[in-house]
Scaffold this motif. Structure first.
Motif, PDB file in Angstrom:
ATOM      1  N   THR A  64       0.809  -1.222   0.000  1.00  0.00           N
ATOM      2  CA  THR A  64       0.000   0.000   0.000  1.00  0.00           C
ATOM      3  C   THR A  64       0.841   1.271   0.000  1.00  0.00           C
ATOM      4  N   ASN A  65       2.010   1.215   0.607  1.00  0.00           N
ATOM      5  CA  ASN A  65       2.893   2.377   0.711  1.00  0.00           C
ATOM      6  C   ASN A  65       2.156   3.559   1.349  1.00  0.00           C
ATOM      7  N   PHE A  66       1.308   3.272   2.329  1.00  0.00           N
ATOM      8  CA  PHE A  66       0.540   4.288   3.061  1.00  0.00           C
ATOM      9  C   PHE A  66      -0.315   5.135   2.115  1.00  0.00           C
ATOM     10  N   GLY A  67      -0.720   4.557   0.980  1.00  0.00           N
ATOM     11  CA  GLY A  67      -1.576   5.275   0.049  1.00  0.00           C
ATOM     12  C   GLY A  67      -0.847   6.228  -0.882  1.00  0.00           C
ATOM     13  N   ARG A  68       0.469   6.173  -0.885  1.00  0.00           N
ATOM     14  CA  ARG A  68       1.225   7.036  -1.803  1.00  0.00           C
ATOM     15  C   ARG A  68       1.003   6.588  -3.241  1.00  0.00           C
ATOM     16  N   SER A 126      -4.180   6.435  -3.452  1.00  0.00           N
ATOM     17  CA  SER A 126      -3.006   6.218  -4.308  1.00  0.00           C
ATOM     18  C   SER A 126      -3.329   6.299  -5.796  1.00  0.00           C
ATOM     19  N   ARG A 127      -4.580   5.996  -6.140  1.00  0.00           N
ATOM     20  CA  ARG A 127      -5.008   5.971  -7.548  1.00  0.00           C
ATOM     21  C   ARG A 127      -4.168   5.008  -8.390  1.00  0.00           C
ATOM     22  N   ARG A 128      -3.817   3.887  -7.792  1.00  0.00           N
ATOM     23  CA  ARG A 128      -3.066   2.853  -8.513  1.00  0.00           C
ATOM     24  C   ARG A 128      -3.541   1.485  -8.050  1.00  0.00           C
ATOM     25  N   HIS A 129      -3.205   0.478  -8.843  1.00  0.00           N
ATOM     26  CA  HIS A 129      -3.477  -0.894  -8.415  1.00  0.00           C
ATOM     27  C   HIS A 129      -2.440  -1.245  -7.355  1.00  0.00           C
ATOM     28  N   ILE A 130      -2.895  -1.670  -6.205  1.00  0.00           N
ATOM     29  CA  ILE A 130      -1.972  -2.024  -5.127  1.00  0.00           C
ATOM     30  C   ILE A 130      -1.585  -3.489  -5.274  1.00  0.00           C
ATOM     31  N   ARG A 131      -0.292  -3.710  -5.312  1.00  0.00           N
ATOM     32  CA  ARG A 131       0.226  -5.077  -5.423  1.00  0.00           C
ATOM     33  C   ARG A 131       0.004  -5.825  -4.113  1.00  0.00           C
TER      34      ARG A 131
END
Length: 144
Positions: A64-68, A126-131
């Motif tokens: 998630t990277n804290f939503g970055r 984050s507006r990305r697909h979270i791995r």
């Protein structure tokens, strides 16, 4: 979110080292492990992260990277070299990483939300697909 991303990882790593892998402050909030990956230059990279261990001994970890907006470095390391070590409850376990497909991630959704209820908030922010990775203990894995 802001305090967590800046303060908690260094504090976790410090207490992890001082307690010889036995405790971290994040464990008061959620099941936390330290993942040891390898950078391109061969140096180790240690990252505290939320982890869920299933009955087979495999772990589920979310990048998630804290939503970055960018993927965390450790997830890029695992894509390049899926071999890693996870420090879990005082043990160091060699693992092999597998990136979950979107379908596998959907199937694991109940587990993800059980350990990380803010997962969907991080996805939106984050507006990305979270791995999401499954970390399976290596076949030759006696504890290190």
């Amino acid at each position: 979110m802001r305090w967590g991303e800046r303060g908690l990882p260094p504090l976790d790593l410090l207490t992890h080292r001082l307690t010889k892998n036995r405790w971290m402050p994040s464990r008061m909030l959620s099941p936390t492990a330290v993942l040891r990956t390898t950078r391109r230059d061969g140096t180790p990279h240690l990252t505290p992260l939320i982890a869920d261990q299933d009955t087979s001994g495999s772990f589920l970890v979310m990048a998630t990277n804290f939503g970055r907006r960018h993927h965390p470095a450790w997830s890029c390391h695992l894509l390049r070299d899926p071999r890693a070590v996870i420090d879990w409850k005082g043990r160091s376990i060699p693992v092999h990483a597998h990136l979950l497909t979107p379908r596998q991630q959907d199937e694991a959704r109940y587990r993800i939300l059980a350990v990380m209820p803010v997962f969907d908030d991080y996805v939106r922010h984050s507006r990305r697909h979270i791995r999401v990775f499954s970390l399976t203990p290596a076949a030759d894995s006696g504890d290190q």
